[in-house]
Enzyme design. Sequence first.
Site, PDB file in Angstrom:
ATOM      1  N   LYS A  66      55.775  10.187 -29.135  1.00 19.61           N
ATOM      2  CA  LYS A  66      54.945   9.023 -29.422  1.00 19.61           C
ATOM      3  C   LYS A  66      55.719   8.028 -30.282  1.00 19.61           C
ATOM      4  O   LYS A  66      56.432   8.417 -31.216  1.00 19.61           O
ATOM      5  CB  LYS A  66      53.663   9.472 -30.135  1.00 19.61           C
ATOM      6  CG  LYS A  66      52.613   8.374 -30.337  1.00 19.61           C
ATOM      7  CD  LYS A  66      51.351   8.958 -30.973  1.00 19.61           C
ATOM      8  CE  LYS A  66      50.285   7.904 -31.216  1.00 19.61           C
ATOM      9  NZ  LYS A  66      49.066   8.464 -31.844  1.00 19.61           N
ATOM     10  N   SER A 141      44.742   6.914 -29.913  1.00 23.72           N
ATOM     11  CA  SER A 141      45.836   5.983 -29.765  1.00 23.72           C
ATOM     12  C   SER A 141      46.987   6.521 -28.933  1.00 23.72           C
ATOM     13  O   SER A 141      47.858   5.773 -28.496  1.00 23.72           O
ATOM     14  CB  SER A 141      46.361   5.606 -31.154  1.00 23.72           C
ATOM     15  OG  SER A 141      46.889   6.757 -31.819  1.00 23.72           O
ATOM     16  N   SER A 165      43.250  11.130 -32.049  1.00 25.47           N
ATOM     17  CA  SER A 165      44.200  10.454 -31.164  1.00 25.47           C
ATOM     18  C   SER A 165      45.081  11.373 -30.332  1.00 25.47           C
ATOM     19  O   SER A 165      45.836  10.908 -29.494  1.00 25.47           O
ATOM     20  CB  SER A 165      45.087   9.500 -31.962  1.00 25.47           C
ATOM     21  OG  SER A 165      44.325   8.425 -32.457  1.00 25.47           O
TER      22      SER A 165
END
Length: 486
Positions: A66, A141, A165
């Site tokens: 990420k 997210s 997330s």
Amino acid sequence: MLAAGEVSSVELTQAHLDRIAAVDGEVHAFLNVSGEDALATAADVDARRAAGEELHPLAGVPVAVKDVVVTKGQVTTAASKMLEGWIPPYDATLVKKLRAAGMPILGKTNMDEFAMGSSTEHSAFGPTRNPWDLERIPGGSGGGSAAAVGAFEAPLAVGTDTGGSIRQPAAVTGTVGVKPTYGSISRYGLIAMASSLDQAGPCTRTVEDAALFHEVMGGHDPLDSTSLPMPCTGYVAAARDTSSLEGVRVAVVKQLTGEGYEEGVRASFEESLDLLREAGAQIVEVDCPSFEIALDAYYLLMPAEVSSNLAKFDGMRYGLRVEPDDGPVTAERVMAATRAAGFGDEVKRRIILGTYALSAGNIDHYYGAALRARTLVQRDFAKAFEQADVLVSPTAPTVAFKFGAKVDDPMAMYLNDVATIPANLAGVPGMSLPSGLSEGLPVGFQILAPAFEDARLYRVGGVLERALESKWGGPLLASAPALKEN
């Protein structure tokens, strides 16, 4: 296959790079792909394996990271214009662990800017699409990490979970996502959103994969003042445990199953409960009244920490710098111009809310009250775990929604995290695994365990996954319609 010599790491890594090239134009899971670096790592692992060196079980298995995780030599932006083009001079601790295990890093995955969002629509570089339906969101997210795994662009991915997330994107993409006990995986090198809530964790396609990956990333780190001296071991054994759940108490959280949950989501949840009963688990219900105010408390505590953590992006030290078009170039005016241009609407919204909550005259009324509510959530968890070994609920109240459906309604967007936020407030571990389909879209089943008892997630999750796959005749992702022709 790697250990047996049936495939080389170079072949495996190249296959995933080819898959990214074939489908990521549609999915947009990646912001940056590092093919040369990944292949170099893979070649090194192959050479070491050929020389008879004893390697980590995941050596040679590629991984996606990420874009909120600092990675030396690779552009790391947190999906924000504020950090566009920034190349960090050091690795996050968890990235060092991936490198030490010999895992080729394919690249950095898309996300909501600075991890603020539930749909990956708030990325400064465009949205990621759900592999199940390209017109729908992949969660947020960490939608990029979940979509990369769900679209078979990466076998494993690193996510971060501040209010859900990792787990919510897993739920809507039919993948497995785990938020470990707070402090069990180092936060050193994570671009901070809310320091008392952020936690990195694995995004995978199976419970066992998550256990393997979790053990790689976990462990104490002296560079992180919140890191726990907690061994992250025993997870793989727990995931592989095929014994019954006889004597295991599984509690349904009353506040996380009622109004606001789609009928298909509830039906899938009930089917999974039936399978746990058949496996020997005792199903009970627990009442956690403070969970009804957990969302409110979170959306005061988190913006307050955001306001503090993002203050360093001021146009003075690193990242974007914008000077005013006219008038004197003062520090104050450069800071205002830089933050206006560098931050997106959602980030600005949360900074303003957090700054207001921390301001003189408001801090006790808002921030202090939210801290007290957080304590109530922690107490309710403690009471619930006196009655049960794990708590369960649907991971998200709905399946993946279409792009634009909630982007202009922040409150509707925030409600996607209603079931996942309590775990972050209390620091306890949670897992989401696919429990079925509703109207052809994945539904997630959430398991929560006491702090330090992450192995319980893998024990119960592994049993449920095997029961579900036996019922389906194979993994849920095998039936994903989008991108099948590729």
